[in-house]
Write an enzyme that holds these catalytic residues in place. Structure first.
Site, PDB file in Angstrom:
ATOM      1  CB  SER A 162      -0.966  -0.044   1.188  1.00 50.02           C
ATOM      2  OG  SER A 162      -1.945   0.958   1.098  1.00 50.02           O
ATOM      3  CG  ASP A 193      -7.192  -2.879  -3.739  1.00 48.32           C
ATOM      4  OD1 ASP A 193      -7.817  -2.230  -2.877  1.00 48.32           O
ATOM      5  OD2 ASP A 193      -5.953  -2.976  -3.741  1.00 48.32           O
ATOM      6  CG  HIS A 224      -5.508  -2.035  -0.095  1.00 48.72           C
ATOM      7  ND1 HIS A 224      -5.161  -1.667  -1.378  1.00 48.72           N
ATOM      8  CD2 HIS A 224      -4.720  -1.288   0.744  1.00 48.72           C
ATOM      9  CE1 HIS A 224      -4.209  -0.738  -1.333  1.00 48.72           C
ATOM     10  NE2 HIS A 224      -3.932  -0.493  -0.062  1.00 48.72           N
TER      11      HIS A 224
END
Length: 266
Positions: free
Chosen positions: A95, A217, A245
């Site tokens: 991320s 996602d 995610h």
């Protein structure tokens, strides 16, 4: 300050194997890498750490002004690599840590041989000819909710981010991770994350790069992965047949397999 204490650095796995540094995203800590770590450790030397303000990092080192930008977190990554004497390590960032890795690797390419970007997003805000997945109103509402009721925000957002409703324990685990993070640190990191724009930094990456996206996602839509892939010359793009995610938590086996295949590739 000893960086091992500051960032709660741990080194596990095969001492003589290739070195893989795992960097966690917003609201998380190194504990959420455990499924992937277990699969990498037999053949890789795995470096784990917590960003300042998360996990078991030294909270006395956190400063709101300093950690208001991703560059500060990238500087910590470089310091850890230098203090451990890493050369040619593979950096794996999840991320927002993917963009932290982009900044660190672009600034110090000699420390890292490869870069793995797991569900990355260089910009969460939509822009002309770019779909990050969020309008400015969306981001403002998210940050306002986080400011006013961090624990409530955590409980509401974690299941959405994890996106595995048939496995509620995963959302509960992410909620618990959010709740372990100091709210003041989380608020600053959230602003650094969701208001950042690192699109121009992607072209600075000169090491072999793997972009890993998920089929579904909510935080980093499919088009974002392709954008990152197209912007980094010579990069590879892998789409995992999974939702959410955080595939390193929900599907550690396929995530680890993708990482290992890239680590082992000549």
């Amino acid at each position: 300050m000893d960086v091992r204490v500051k960032n709660n650095v741990r080194v596990v796995g095969a001492e003589n194997g290739p070195t893989v540094m795992l960097a966690h995203g917003f609201g998380c800590d190194q504990h959420l890498w455990r499924g992937v770590t277990h699969l990498l450790a037999p053949t890789c030397r795995v470096v784990l750490f917590d960003h300042v303000g998360a996990g078991a990092s030294d909270r006395s080192e956190w400063d709101e002004e300093k950690y208001s930008t991703l560059e500060a977190y990238a500087a910590d990554v470089v310091t850890i690599a230098q203090e451990l004497g890493l050369h040619g390590a593979v950096f794996v960032g999840h991320s927002v840590a993917a963009m932290i890795g982009v900044l660190a690797v672009a600034d110090q390419p000699d420390l890292f041989s490869k870069l793995v970007l797991l569900t990355p997003s260089p910009r969460y805000l939509d822009d002309t000819d770019y779909r990050g997945g969020f309008s400015r109103e969306d981001i403002d509402e998210l940050l306002e909710s986080l400011d006013s009721n961090y624990l409530g925000w955590s409980a509401a957002m974690a299941p959405v981010i994890m996106d595995n409703p048939e496995r509620p324990e995963l959302g509960e685990e992410l909620t618990a991770s959010f709740c372990r993070t100091d709210p003041a640190c989380a608020r600053a990191f959230a602003r650094a994350t969701f208001l950042s724009d690192n699109r121009s930094d992607l072209a600075r990456v000169t090491v072999p790069t793997l972009v890993i996206e998920c089929a579904n996602d909510s935080l980093a839509p499919r088009g974002v992965g392709k954008y990152v892939h197209d912007a980094i010359a010579g990069s590879e793009l892998v789409t995992l047949d999974t939702s959410g995610h955080c595939p390193h938590v929900s599907d550690p086996e396929v995530t680890a397999a993708a990482v290992l295949a890239f680590v082992d590739a000549s």
